[in-house]
Design a protein around this motif. Structure first.
Motif, mmCIF file in Angstrom:
data_model
loop_
_atom_site.group_PDB
_atom_site.id
_atom_site.type_symbol
_atom_site.label_atom_id
_atom_site.label_comp_id
_atom_site.label_asym_id
_atom_site.label_seq_id
_atom_site.Cartn_x
_atom_site.Cartn_y
_atom_site.Cartn_z
ATOM 1 N N GLU A 35 -13.571 12.955 50.900
ATOM 2 C CA GLU A 35 -14.114 11.792 50.808
ATOM 3 C C GLU A 35 -15.366 11.504 51.798
ATOM 4 N N TRP A 87 -2.674 15.070 49.220
ATOM 5 C CA TRP A 87 -3.420 13.997 49.111
ATOM 6 C C TRP A 87 -4.288 13.675 50.411
ATOM 7 N N ASN A 139 -1.201 16.578 42.543
ATOM 8 C CA ASN A 139 -2.135 16.333 43.774
ATOM 9 C C ASN A 139 -2.709 17.555 43.878
ATOM 10 N N LYS A 166 -6.064 5.120 43.937
ATOM 11 C CA LYS A 166 -5.947 6.261 44.410
ATOM 12 C C LYS A 166 -4.865 7.243 43.800
ATOM 13 N N ARG A 186 -8.316 12.543 50.750
ATOM 14 C CA ARG A 186 -8.838 11.513 51.508
ATOM 15 C C ARG A 186 -9.906 12.204 52.395
ATOM 16 N N SER A 238 -3.351 2.696 39.366
ATOM 17 C CA SER A 238 -3.521 2.957 40.886
ATOM 18 C C SER A 238 -4.947 3.560 41.325
ATOM 19 N N TYR A 272 -9.495 12.678 38.418
ATOM 20 C CA TYR A 272 -8.325 11.655 38.498
ATOM 21 C C TYR A 272 -8.416 10.606 37.584
#
Ligand SMILES: Cc1ncc(COP(=O)(O)O)c(C=O)c1O
Length: 440
Positions: A302, A295, A95, A51, A299, A49, A41
Motif C-alpha cells: 500500500e 499479509w 493471503n 483488511k 500492508r 473485514s 479481495y
C-alpha cells in the motif's frame, strides 16, 4: 486467480477473491498505487473485514468430493492452467493468492508466485528450468548466494554456466550465446536459462536487457530459453523489465517491497506459460510464502510507491553531498553515471536511480570500517530497501565468500561501502555521513 464457471458443487464458493476485480473506471486504467488498496479481495467474503484476515490453516475443507477432485486435477497438472480452488497450504492460500494478484500488477505480468525468500524463488526457478547437461548463462556480478547456487549447487546436478559482464554489448552477447550453445550441445543439453541481475548487487552495473533479448532471439530463437532478471534493486517502481524483453522478473521482497526490514520473502512474475512449471515444482518442494508474511507484504504494498519515491529523493540529496566530499573517491549511483554505455542502458530501461548505491571511501578496509563504525543514524547491517538507512561493506560481508580474484574482476573492492538510503530526514542523514567521514 481466475473465476470459474463450472457447475461442480462447492467449486465457486471456496474463492476469497471478487469475481470482477475493478481495474478501470470510466475507461481510465487504474494505477498500481490505487489497486494496492483492495485488488483481489472482497470484504463481503470475510464478514466485512476491511483488511483480509490472515488464514492460518494448513488445509481447506472441500464442499464436495467432486470439488476436491476438480481442484487436485489442477494441482497435479491433469487439467492445464493450475487449480482454481484452495487445497492445502503448501500449494496455495487466500493471503498468498491476493498478494500474487497484486504483485503481478506492478510488472504488468500475467501471473506471479510468492516464496518464503528471494533465494527460494531463485532456487526453485533455476531447478525448474535446468536439467543435467544444460548451460545457464548469467550476468555478473550476481548476489553472492545466487552466484553460489549456480556454481556450487546446480553444478552437482550436471548444470554448467557461462557468465558475462553486466555491460556486455550485443556483439559480445551473440558470441557468448554461440559459445553456450556449443557447450550445451557437447554436454547433451541445451541453454536452459539466461539469468540477469540488473542493477547488480553491489556494483549497480546495468545489463542491457534489450540487447540480451535480441541476442537470445538471434542465436537461440524466439522460443529459446527464458530470460529471467533479478529486479530487486529498482523494482517494482523504477524498472519494468518485462517491457524490455525479459520473460520472468525475480524479487527479494525482503527489500523495497517488504520495505520495513521485518520480513523475508521472494517472488517471480511473468507469463503463465513460464510460471506454471515453477508453480508445479513449488507445489512439490514447498517454499510458498506463509500467510502472515503475505499479509504483511500486502500492508507494505500500500505504501511501496510512497516509500520508494521518498527514499529515491533522499538518495539523490545524499549523493550530491557525498560526491563532493574529499574523503570519497567515487560513487556507484545510477543518478550520476559516468560511462556512456551504462547511461544509455539506464535511459532505455530505468525511470529512477533508486536509493541503493556504493560509495568508495578513500583508503581500504580500515578506513571503511572506521566510517561504518562511526555512523550514528545509519545502521550497520546487510540488506536494503527498508525505511531505515543501512550500510555494509560487501567485500567483508555479503560477498565475503566470493573468491578474491573474482571480486577484483567485478570491482568489489575493500573500500566499496554499500548504502541503502531510507525515508528519514535527508539533512539528518547528511549530518551523520559528514561526521562519520570526519572520523576517517
Ligand atoms: C539482489 C538480491 N537478490 C536476491 C537476494 C536474496 O533475497 P532473500 O534474502 O530474500 O533470500 C538478495 C538479498 O540480499 C539480493 O540483494
Amino acid at each position: 486467480m481466475s473465476d470459474n464457471n463450472n457447475d461442480i458443487p462447492g467449486v465457486p464458493v471456496t474463492r476469497r477473491l471478487p469475481k470482477t476485480p475493478i481495474k478501470e473506471i470510466g475507461g481510465r486504467k487504474l494505477k498500481p498505487a490505487t489497486l494496492m488498496m483492495g485488488h483481489g479481495y472482497d470484504p463481503k467474503l470475510s464478514e466485512g473485514s476491511l483488511k483480509a484476515p490472515i488464514f492460518l490453516t494448513s488445509t481447506f475443507a472441500f464442499e464436495s468430493a467432486a470439488a476436491g477432485k476438480h481442484f487436485f486435477e489442477g494441482i497435479t497438472g491433469k487439467r492445464p492452467g493450475g487449480t482454481d480452488g484452495l487445497v492445502y497450504s503448501r500449494f496455495n492460500g487466500p493471503n498468498q493468492e491476493i498478494l500474487e494478484d497484486r504483485l503481478s500488477i506492478w510488472d504488468e505480468a500475467e501471473d506471479a508466485l510468492s516464496f518464503s525468500s528471494g533465494m527460494t524463488a531463485i532456487s526453485v526457478l533455476m531447478l525448474t528450468y535446468c536439467s543435467a547437461g544444460d548451460v545457464i548463462v548469467h550476468s555478473g556480478p550476481l548476489y553472492a548466494a545466487s552466484e553460489g547456487f549456480v556454481a556450487k549447487v546446480l553444478s552437482k546436478f550436471g548444470v554448467t554456466y557461462l557468465d558475462f559482464p553486466a555491460g556486455a554489448t550485443r556483439e559480445e552477447l551473440d558470441t557468448l550465446l554461440d559459445k553456450a550453445k556449443a557447450m550445451a550441445a557437447k554436454q547433451g543439453g541445451k541453454v536452459a536459462m539466461i539469468y540477469l541481475e540488473s542493477p547488480a548487487n553491489p556494483t549497480n552495473a546495468l545489463v542491457d536487457i534489450e540487447a540480451v533479448c535480441d541476442a537470445r532471439n538471434a542465436v537461440l530463437g524466439e522460443d529459446g530459453p527464458p530470460i529471467a532478471i533479478d529486479n530487486t534493486f529498482l523494482g517494482p517502481l523504477w524498472q519494468r523489465p518485462l517491457n524490455n524483453g525479459a520473460d520472468i522478473v525475480v524479487y527479494s521482497l525482503t527489500k523495497y517491497v517488504g520495505g520495513h526490514s521485518d520480513l523475508v520473502a521472494g517472488s517471480l512474475a511473468g507469463a503463465k506459460k513460464w510460471m506454471d512449471p515453477v508453480r508445479a515444482l513449488r507445489n512439490t518442494m514447498g517454499g510458498i510464502c506463509d500467510p502472515n508474511t503475505a499479509w504483511m507484504l500486502m500492508r507494505s504494498l500500500e505504501t511501496v510507491e510512497l516509500r520508494m519515491e521518498r527514499a529515491g529523493q533522499n538518495a539523490a540529496k545524499v549523493c550530491e553531498f557525498l560526491a563532493q566530499h574529499p574523503k570519497v573517491e567515487g560513487l556507484g549511483y545510477l543518478g550520476m553515471i559516468s560511462d556512456t554505455r551504462q547511461q544509455d542502458i539506464f535511459d532505455r530501461h530505468c525511470s529512477g536511480a533508486g536509493s541503493t548505491f556504493s560509495v568508495f571511501i578513500k583508503g581500504g578496509e580500515a578506513e571503511s570500517f572506521r566510517f561504518l563504525d562511526s555512523l550514528r543514524i545509519a545502521k550497520l547491517a546487510v540488506s536494503l530497501g527498508g525505511t531505515e538507512t543501512l550500510v555494509s561493506l560487501p567485500a567483508a560481508m555479503t560477498h565475503l565468500s566470493v573468491p578474491d580474484e573474482r571480486k577484483a574482476q567485478l570491482g568489489i573492492t575493500d573500500n566499496l561501502v554499500r548504502i541503502s538510503v531510507g525515508v528519514e530526514d535527508p539533512d539528518d542523514l547528511i549530518a551523520d555521513f559528514d561526521q562519520a567521514l570526519a572520523a576517517v
